[in-house]
Design an enzyme around this catalytic site. Structure first.
Site, PDB file in Angstrom:
ATOM      1  N   GLY A  30      35.390  23.906  61.239  1.00 45.17           N
ATOM      2  CA  GLY A  30      36.684  23.222  61.196  1.00 45.17           C
ATOM      3  C   GLY A  30      36.547  21.737  60.933  1.00 45.17           C
ATOM      4  O   GLY A  30      35.427  21.190  60.891  1.00 45.17           O
TER       5      GLY A  30
ATOM      6  N   GLY B 223      43.012  19.503  55.153  1.00 40.94           N
ATOM      7  CA  GLY B 223      44.327  18.883  54.971  1.00 40.94           C
ATOM      8  C   GLY B 223      44.340  17.962  53.760  1.00 40.94           C
ATOM      9  O   GLY B 223      45.240  18.037  52.921  1.00 40.94           O
TER      10      GLY B 223
ATOM     11  N   ALA C  21      45.014  23.737  64.992  1.00 39.75           N
ATOM     12  CA  ALA C  21      44.650  23.004  63.776  1.00 39.75           C
ATOM     13  C   ALA C  21      45.210  21.586  63.831  1.00 39.75           C
ATOM     14  O   ALA C  21      46.278  21.356  64.376  1.00 39.75           O
ATOM     15  CB  ALA C  21      45.220  23.729  62.558  1.00 39.75           C
ATOM     16  N   GLY C  22      44.457  20.676  63.241  1.00 38.74           N
ATOM     17  CA  GLY C  22      44.938  19.308  63.040  1.00 38.74           C
ATOM     18  C   GLY C  22      44.489  18.907  61.655  1.00 38.74           C
ATOM     19  O   GLY C  22      43.299  18.736  61.425  1.00 38.74           O
ATOM     20  N   HIS C  23      45.416  18.833  60.725  1.00 33.47           N
ATOM     21  CA  HIS C  23      45.070  18.556  59.329  1.00 33.47           C
ATOM     22  C   HIS C  23      45.595  17.168  58.956  1.00 33.47           C
ATOM     23  O   HIS C  23      46.791  16.909  59.040  1.00 33.47           O
ATOM     24  CB  HIS C  23      45.651  19.641  58.413  1.00 33.47           C
ATOM     25  CG  HIS C  23      45.035  20.985  58.644  1.00 33.47           C
ATOM     26  ND1 HIS C  23      45.370  22.103  57.941  1.00 33.47           N
ATOM     27  CD2 HIS C  23      44.061  21.377  59.513  1.00 33.47           C
ATOM     28  CE1 HIS C  23      44.641  23.124  58.368  1.00 33.47           C
ATOM     29  NE2 HIS C  23      43.855  22.709  59.329  1.00 33.47           N
TER      30      HIS C  23
ATOM     31  N   ARG D  45      50.441  44.467  71.346  1.00 31.45           N
ATOM     32  CA  ARG D  45      51.792  44.931  70.987  1.00 31.45           C
ATOM     33  C   ARG D  45      52.852  44.564  72.027  1.00 31.45           C
ATOM     34  O   ARG D  45      53.814  45.298  72.218  1.00 31.45           O
ATOM     35  CB  ARG D  45      51.777  46.448  70.703  1.00 31.45           C
ATOM     36  CG  ARG D  45      50.901  46.772  69.505  1.00 31.45           C
ATOM     37  CD  ARG D  45      50.561  48.208  69.431  1.00 31.45           C
ATOM     38  NE  ARG D  45      49.731  48.600  70.542  1.00 31.45           N
ATOM     39  CZ  ARG D  45      49.122  49.772  70.655  1.00 31.45           C
ATOM     40  NH1 ARG D  45      49.265  50.662  69.719  1.00 31.45           N
ATOM     41  NH2 ARG D  45      48.380  50.055  71.705  1.00 31.45           N
TER      42      ARG D  45
ATOM     43  N   ARG E 228      33.814  14.806  68.365  1.00 29.61           N
ATOM     44  CA  ARG E 228      33.181  15.945  67.692  1.00 29.61           C
ATOM     45  C   ARG E 228      31.665  15.778  67.754  1.00 29.61           C
ATOM     46  O   ARG E 228      31.153  14.675  67.564  1.00 29.61           O
ATOM     47  CB  ARG E 228      33.630  16.009  66.227  1.00 29.61           C
ATOM     48  CG  ARG E 228      35.120  16.268  66.066  1.00 29.61           C
ATOM     49  CD  ARG E 228      35.531  16.179  64.597  1.00 29.61           C
ATOM     50  NE  ARG E 228      36.961  16.394  64.423  1.00 29.61           N
ATOM     51  CZ  ARG E 228      37.690  15.823  63.465  1.00 29.61           C
ATOM     52  NH1 ARG E 228      37.124  15.004  62.591  1.00 29.61           N
ATOM     53  NH2 ARG E 228      38.978  16.070  63.367  1.00 29.61           N
TER      54      ARG E 228
ATOM     55  N   SER F  43      34.814  14.248  47.851  1.00 27.83           N
ATOM     56  CA  SER F  43      35.733  13.309  48.488  1.00 27.83           C
ATOM     57  C   SER F  43      34.924  12.134  49.026  1.00 27.83           C
ATOM     58  O   SER F  43      33.937  12.309  49.732  1.00 27.83           O
ATOM     59  CB  SER F  43      36.476  14.034  49.610  1.00 27.83           C
ATOM     60  OG  SER F  43      37.257  13.127  50.332  1.00 27.83           O
ATOM     61  N   VAL F  44      35.380  10.910  48.676  1.00 21.27           N
ATOM     62  CA  VAL F  44      34.631   9.704  49.069  1.00 21.27           C
ATOM     63  C   VAL F  44      35.456   8.778  49.962  1.00 21.27           C
ATOM     64  O   VAL F  44      35.142   7.608  50.117  1.00 21.27           O
ATOM     65  CB  VAL F  44      34.128   8.948  47.813  1.00 21.27           C
ATOM     66  CG1 VAL F  44      33.047   9.744  47.098  1.00 21.27           C
ATOM     67  CG2 VAL F  44      35.279   8.618  46.858  1.00 21.27           C
TER      68      VAL F  44
HETATM   69  P1  GDP Z   1      40.891  19.478  58.624  1.00 22.82           P
HETATM   70  O1  GDP Z   1      41.182  20.023  59.975  1.00 22.82           O
HETATM   71  O2  GDP Z   1      39.877  20.285  57.877  1.00 22.82           O
HETATM   72  O3  GDP Z   1      42.134  19.231  57.809  1.00 22.82           O
HETATM   73  O4  GDP Z   1      40.214  18.050  58.859  1.00 22.82           O
HETATM   74  P2  GDP Z   1      40.729  16.919  59.889  1.00 22.82           P
HETATM   75  O5  GDP Z   1      41.919  16.260  59.332  1.00 22.82           O
HETATM   76  O6  GDP Z   1      40.798  17.458  61.264  1.00 22.82           O
HETATM   77  O7  GDP Z   1      39.469  15.954  59.894  1.00 22.82           O
HETATM   78  C1  GDP Z   1      39.002  15.334  58.742  1.00 22.82           C
HETATM   79  C2  GDP Z   1      39.031  13.804  58.971  1.00 22.82           C
HETATM   80  O8  GDP Z   1      38.289  13.166  57.951  1.00 22.82           O
HETATM   81  C3  GDP Z   1      40.431  13.216  58.874  1.00 22.82           C
HETATM   82  O9  GDP Z   1      40.492  12.093  59.709  1.00 22.82           O
HETATM   83  C4  GDP Z   1      40.530  12.797  57.404  1.00 22.82           C
HETATM   84  O10 GDP Z   1      41.469  11.748  57.201  1.00 22.82           O
HETATM   85  C5  GDP Z   1      39.133  12.333  57.151  1.00 22.82           C
HETATM   86  N1  GDP Z   1      38.627  12.504  55.774  1.00 22.82           N
HETATM   87  C6  GDP Z   1      38.857  13.528  54.913  1.00 22.82           C
HETATM   88  N2  GDP Z   1      38.097  13.374  53.793  1.00 22.82           N
HETATM   89  C7  GDP Z   1      37.395  12.235  53.972  1.00 22.82           C
HETATM   90  C8  GDP Z   1      36.408  11.554  53.191  1.00 22.82           C
HETATM   91  O11 GDP Z   1      36.012  11.980  52.114  1.00 22.82           O
HETATM   92  N3  GDP Z   1      35.874  10.412  53.729  1.00 22.82           N
HETATM   93  C9  GDP Z   1      36.256   9.921  54.930  1.00 22.82           C
HETATM   94  N4  GDP Z   1      35.666   8.807  55.369  1.00 22.82           N
HETATM   95  N5  GDP Z   1      37.180  10.538  55.696  1.00 22.82           N
HETATM   96  C10 GDP Z   1      37.729  11.684  55.222  1.00 22.82           C
HETATM   97  P1  IMO Z   2      41.251  22.669  62.003  1.00 21.61           P
HETATM   98  O1  IMO Z   2      42.202  23.540  61.269  1.00 21.61           O
HETATM   99  C1  IMO Z   2      37.964  22.301  64.873  1.00 21.61           C
HETATM  100  C2  IMO Z   2      37.854  25.235  68.114  1.00 21.61           C
HETATM  101  C3  IMO Z   2      38.061  24.691  69.518  1.00 21.61           C
HETATM  102  C4  IMO Z   2      37.208  25.685  70.311  1.00 21.61           C
HETATM  103  C5  IMO Z   2      37.455  26.997  69.584  1.00 21.61           C
HETATM  104  C6  IMO Z   2      38.518  27.889  70.212  1.00 21.61           C
HETATM  105  O2  IMO Z   2      41.778  21.316  62.333  1.00 21.61           O
HETATM  106  O3  IMO Z   2      39.919  22.646  61.325  1.00 21.61           O
HETATM  107  P2  IMO Z   2      41.180  27.761  70.311  1.00 21.61           P
HETATM  108  O4  IMO Z   2      42.090  26.722  70.873  1.00 21.61           O
HETATM  109  O5  IMO Z   2      41.384  28.033  68.855  1.00 21.61           O
HETATM  110  O6  IMO Z   2      41.166  29.023  71.116  1.00 21.61           O
HETATM  111  O7  IMO Z   2      39.693  27.139  70.468  1.00 21.61           O
HETATM  112  O8  IMO Z   2      37.856  26.665  68.257  1.00 21.61           O
HETATM  113  N1  IMO Z   2      38.913  24.900  67.137  1.00 21.61           N
HETATM  114  C7  IMO Z   2      38.782  23.975  66.191  1.00 21.61           C
HETATM  115  N2  IMO Z   2      37.785  23.104  65.932  1.00 21.61           N
HETATM  116  N3  IMO Z   2      39.045  22.329  64.070  1.00 21.61           N
HETATM  117  C8  IMO Z   2      40.040  23.211  64.292  1.00 21.61           C
HETATM  118  O9  IMO Z   2      41.073  23.391  63.437  1.00 21.61           O
HETATM  119  C9  IMO Z   2      39.961  24.051  65.423  1.00 21.61           C
HETATM  120  N4  IMO Z   2      40.775  24.995  65.953  1.00 21.61           N
HETATM  121  C10 IMO Z   2      40.109  25.517  66.990  1.00 21.61           C
HETATM  122  O10 IMO Z   2      37.593  23.376  69.635  1.00 21.61           O
HETATM  123  O11 IMO Z   2      35.853  25.363  70.166  1.00 21.61           O
HETATM  124 MG    MG Z   3      41.241  19.397  61.954  1.00 25.03          MG
END
Ligand code: GDP
Ligand code: IMO
Ligand code: MG
Length: 433
Positions: free
Chosen positions: A12, A17, A39-41, A144, A306, A416-417
């Site tokens: 993850g 995102g 999820a956090g995108h 269910r 992380r 991605s940079v």
């Molecule tokens: P996701 O859950 O896969 O959507 O990823 P997250 O948003 O949780 O975490 C990715 C983090 O890296 C976010 O803070 C983005 O803004 C940042 N990010 C994404 N691509 C890049 C990159 O190429 N370089 C840097 N420095 N940050 C990035």
């Molecule tokens: P995105 O979409 C990173 C991890 C949690 C935990 C495990 C189970 O942003 O990539 P849960 O609450 O789903 O039962 O937790 O999965 N986890 C993630 N780690 N990115 C995520 O989503 C995650 N969604 C769940 O930290 O280890």
């Molecule tokens: Mg995330």
């Protein structure tokens, strides 16, 4: 390809995102198919950061259809807050429509309470869940007894389902966990209120998606979490409670696999993990702290630090295999700038001396005792965040990319940079090639 599925290749937070927001430009419909607000995108557009938990990452674009598919578990309070926040910031384009599957299951207050209570009891073996009630909500779906979005529109049947559930959940909470019970009437009133607000968005989203497909429109499927958090293919039990692999794009939306798809695997240039579970390339030294710091590696949902480590190609190859990945989007390459020697894990050595290089061992005992086999590569010191074409990258960066492509046996679709939408080098448009 007409349609694109985006999935994470690691644990993850790979940058799905950002990539989905970028690809949304070429898509007509953007749909989530699994997971929930675990999820956090993160999207960064024109210097403004937006973090989405449930709404698809195409929402910032005009004239799109955004769908929350049946495979997603929805916390209605979180979803409504997300809608309100986008509206109050003027970020919800009036020409873009949001639809929510009436079949999607709801996260109820007792799911969150059970999630937290269970984690509290686990002691050393904590999964480290996000505490959002994801696991208990999926459990009820499979058992269910779940409550679905559509149930909120029929108050009598909703009341009956809620009461039947609470009989069991309150027994568990009070008698087993020694906690307070959940007040049935309060939940009933609260959720009926959510139902009223969600009604305009709720429909049979499979019908919409298939209608758009027939019209020749392009669909972008947005995965949440990553391959190694998949309930079947991940490092069980340190996983989430849904299938995160590309195949779930179909059952999680009601689209069949006979349409044409490209599958883009998002891969961070190093590895991170939030929560518990084995992590072969984890770095507890200064370099790990540096990556954590420069990469701002804090969870977008829970704010937890992380865990960081070197790029692990065993994880990535495994993900490519189980999701049928056709192109890799390599993210956060800029974070590695300034590290003199980079390492890539090309295989594992088990405690018995066996070499493994294409699939993560299923047995956690075996996996926890694996040693990484590293290849060392020269780093670079030049700022790469301004590069927009591969030719603009320094020689050592290109060597690093070539090595990853070879080890993955899969072409790079983008690099991605930087966090911003435009801080990207696009090699292939997965919708057209
Ligand atoms: P996701 O859950 O896969 O959507 O990823 P997250 O948003 O949780 O975490 C990715 C983090 O890296 C976010 O803070 C983005 O803004 C940042 N990010 C994404 N691509 C890049 C990159 O190429 N370089 C840097 N420095 N940050 C990035
Ligand atoms: P995105 O979409 C990173 C991890 C949690 C935990 C495990 C189970 O942003 O990539 P849960 O609450 O789903 O039962 O937790 O999965 N986890 C993630 N780690 N990115 C995520 O989503 C995650 N969604 C769940 O930290 O280890
Ligand atoms: Mg995330």
């Amino acid at each position: 390809m007409a349609n694109v599925i985006v999935v994470g290749t690691q644990w993850g937070d790979e940058g799905k995102g950002k990539v989905v927001d970028l690809y949304a430009e070429n898509a007509d419909v953007i749909t989530r198919f699994q997971g929930g607000n675990n999820a956090g995108h993160t999207l960064v557009v024109k210097g403004v950061q937006t973090i989405l938990h449930l709404i698809p990452s195409g929402i910032l674009h005009d004239h799109k259809i955004c769908v929350i598919g049946n495979g997603v578990v929805i916390d209605p309070q979180v979803l409504l807050e997300e809608i309100d926040k986008l509206n109050s910031r003027g970020l919800f384009p009036p020409n873009t429509r949001l639809y929510i599957s009436e079949k999607a299951h709801l996260i109820m207050p007792y799911h969150r309470r059970i999630d937290l209570a269970r984690e509290g009891r686990r002691g050393g073996g904590k999964i480290g869940t996000t505490g959002r009630g994801i696991g208990p909500a999926y459990e009820d779906k499979v058992a269910r007894v779940g409550v679905r979005v559509g149930d909120l529109f029929d108050s009598d049947s909703f009341r009956e389902k809620l009461m039947r559930n609470l009989e069991e959940k309150n027994f568990l909470l009070t008698k087993y966990f020694g906690e307070d019970s959940v007040d049935a009437e309060a939940v009933f009133v609260e959720y009926l209120g959510y139902g009223e607000r969600l009604k305009p968005y709720a429909t049979d989203t499979a019908v919409i998606l298939n209608r758009e497909l027939r019209r020749g429109r392009k669909i972008l499927f947005e995965g949440a979490q990553g391959c190694h958090l998949d309930i079947d293919h991940g490092t069980y039990p340190y996983v989430t409670s849904s299938n995160t692999v590309a195949a779930n794009a179909f059952s999680g939306t009601g689209v069949g696999p006979s349409a044409t798809f490209a599958v883009v695997g998002i891969c961070k240039a190093y590895t991170t993990r939030v929560g518990g579970g084995p992590f072969v390339t984890e770095l507890s030294c200064e370099i790990g702290r540096r990556i954590q710091d420069v990469g701002k590696e804090f969870g977008a949902t829970t704010g937890r630090k992380r865990r960081c480590g070197w790029l692990d190609m065993v994880l990535v190859r495994h993900a490519i295999m189980v999701s049928g990945i056709t192109g890799i989007a390599l993210t956060k390459l800029d974070v590695l700038t300034g590290i003199e020697k980079l390492k890539i894990c090309i295989g594992y050595r088990t405690a018995q001396g066996e070499m493994i290089n294409d699939a993560v061992p299923a047995n956690l005992q075996v996996l926890s005792n694996c040693e990484p086999i590293y290849e060392e590569i020269d780093g670079w010191t030049e700022d790469i965040s301004q590069a927009r074409r591969i030719e603009e990258l320094p020689k050592n960066v290109r060597k690093y990319l070539e090595r990853i492509e070879t080890l993955a046996d899969t072409p790079l679709a983008l690099v991605s940079v930087g966090a911003a939408r435009n801080e990207t080098i696009i090699m292939k448009n997965p919708f057209t090639s």
